[in-house]
Enzyme design. Structure first.
Site, PDB file in Angstrom:
ATOM      1  CB  CYS A   1      -0.613   2.431   3.984  1.00 30.65           C
ATOM      2  SG  CYS A   1      -2.242   1.847   3.490  1.00 30.65           S
ATOM      3  CG  ASP A   2       3.129   1.299   4.559  1.00 31.32           C
ATOM      4  OD1 ASP A   2       2.719   1.808   5.610  1.00 31.32           O
ATOM      5  OD2 ASP A   2       2.880   0.125   4.224  1.00 31.32           O
TER       6      ASP A   2
ATOM      7  CB  CYS B   1      -0.924   0.003   1.217  1.00 33.29           C
ATOM      8  SG  CYS B   1      -2.000   1.453   1.297  1.00 33.29           S
TER       9      CYS B   1
END
Length: 307
Positions: free
Chosen positions: A136-137, A133
């Site tokens: 997300c990261d 992701c």
């Protein structure tokens, strides 16, 4: 007999439990064999509202669970191995360890699992460079070289997003042309921070503690090489955890549960779907939590109509 059972205790399931418990439905939530879902496999979450300094994924899920239990939700760390769904009737759930639960309404929040290559290093460096992701990261890889595995629209979207942070984004694809749509492919090709490595596959992930480099093999020439890399983003799609509902719930071609008329209702009356198991597009914790709220409200109204 239960009024409401929830499958999954990730953001969708936990939020559904909070809303259902506050509505005095006394929901029973089954956490399964991966309590908290994918969020517990993520490091620091910095894009969930209310946590300006970020919060560990595991801690966020546990806070949601604690809140649900505070209002009367019950949690069982068991897996349901078989469902017998009865439209408008009583749904029967068989627990893997033995036992049966019957419920008037069911919320499916079973999530989805990212598709990886199956290399041992992917597990070894999970949260230490390996992710599925970028949203997300990606911010954790400021000015670092990263790689995206895949050649479809998802891979191009991930690669373009990562250029906001990374020093360079390598797109590694086993073919010599992309599967992505023309507009997505052209956008990636025009981005000066994206470099393509064609006809190549990753054979190993290497590093001391954190990911440091990838071992590659050219599928045409057989040549092997190494690539410096701090972030490894697998963009090969997701697999919704819906196999157990085969033949009982309508799903799309990829296995995501179909929802009716913009609600969380499914093809089976009394069954509702929330989170990544029904979301092929966004797959974000905040979106899952929102759909969990919707599912609880839909379930509450359904149960009221039957009273």
């Amino acid at each position: 007999m239960e009024k409401l059972v929830i499958i999954g205790n990730g953001p969708a399931g936990a939020t559904a439990a909070i809303y259902a418990a506050r509505a005095n439905l006394k929901p029973l939530m089954f956490a399964g064999n991966q309590p908290g879902g994918l969020l517990t496999m993520t490091g620091k979450v910095e894009n969930f509202p209310g946590f300006p300094d970020g919060i560990e994924g595991f801690d966020l899920v546990m806070k949601m669970q604690e809140q649900a239990e505070k209002f009367g939700a019950r949690i069982e760390y068991e897996t349901i191995e078989r469902f017998t769904l009865d439209p408008g009737g009583i749904h029967r759930l068989e627990i893997a360890g033995g036992g049966v639960v019957e419920t008037q309404a069911l919320i499916v929040a079973s999530g989805a699992s990212p598709r990886y290559l199956g290399l041992a290093g992917e597990e070894k460096f999970r949260n230490h460079g390996v992710s599925a992701c970028a949203t997300c990261d990606g911010a954790f890889f400021e000015n670092m070289p990263v790689a995206v595995i895949g050649g479809g629209d998802s891979a191009m979207e991930e690669a373009n997003f990562l250029t906001r942070f990374a020093s360079v984004v390598y797109v590694i694809h086993r073919r010599d042309q992309l599967k992505a749509s023309p507009i997505m492919a052209e956008r990636a090709r025009k981005n000066p921070k994206i470099k393509f490595i064609w006809n190549s596959v990753v054979t190993d992930l290497l590093g001391n503690g954190d990911l440091e480099k990838l071992a590659l093999r050219n599928v045409v020439t057989g040549e092997e090489s190494f690539l410096e890399c701090r972030g490894y983003f697998c963009a090969l799609g997701h697999i919704p955890n819906t196999k157990v509902f085969d033949g009982q719930l309508d799903v799309d071609a990829s296995g995501y549960i179909k929802r009716i008329d913009g609600t969380t209702r499914t093809s089976c009356e009394g069954v509702f779907a929330a989170g990544d198991c029904a979301d092929p597009r966004y797959r974000q914790a905040i979106c899952a939590a929102a759909s969990g709220c919707q599912a609880a409200m839909d379930a509450e109204r359904y149960l009221e109509s039957r009273a």
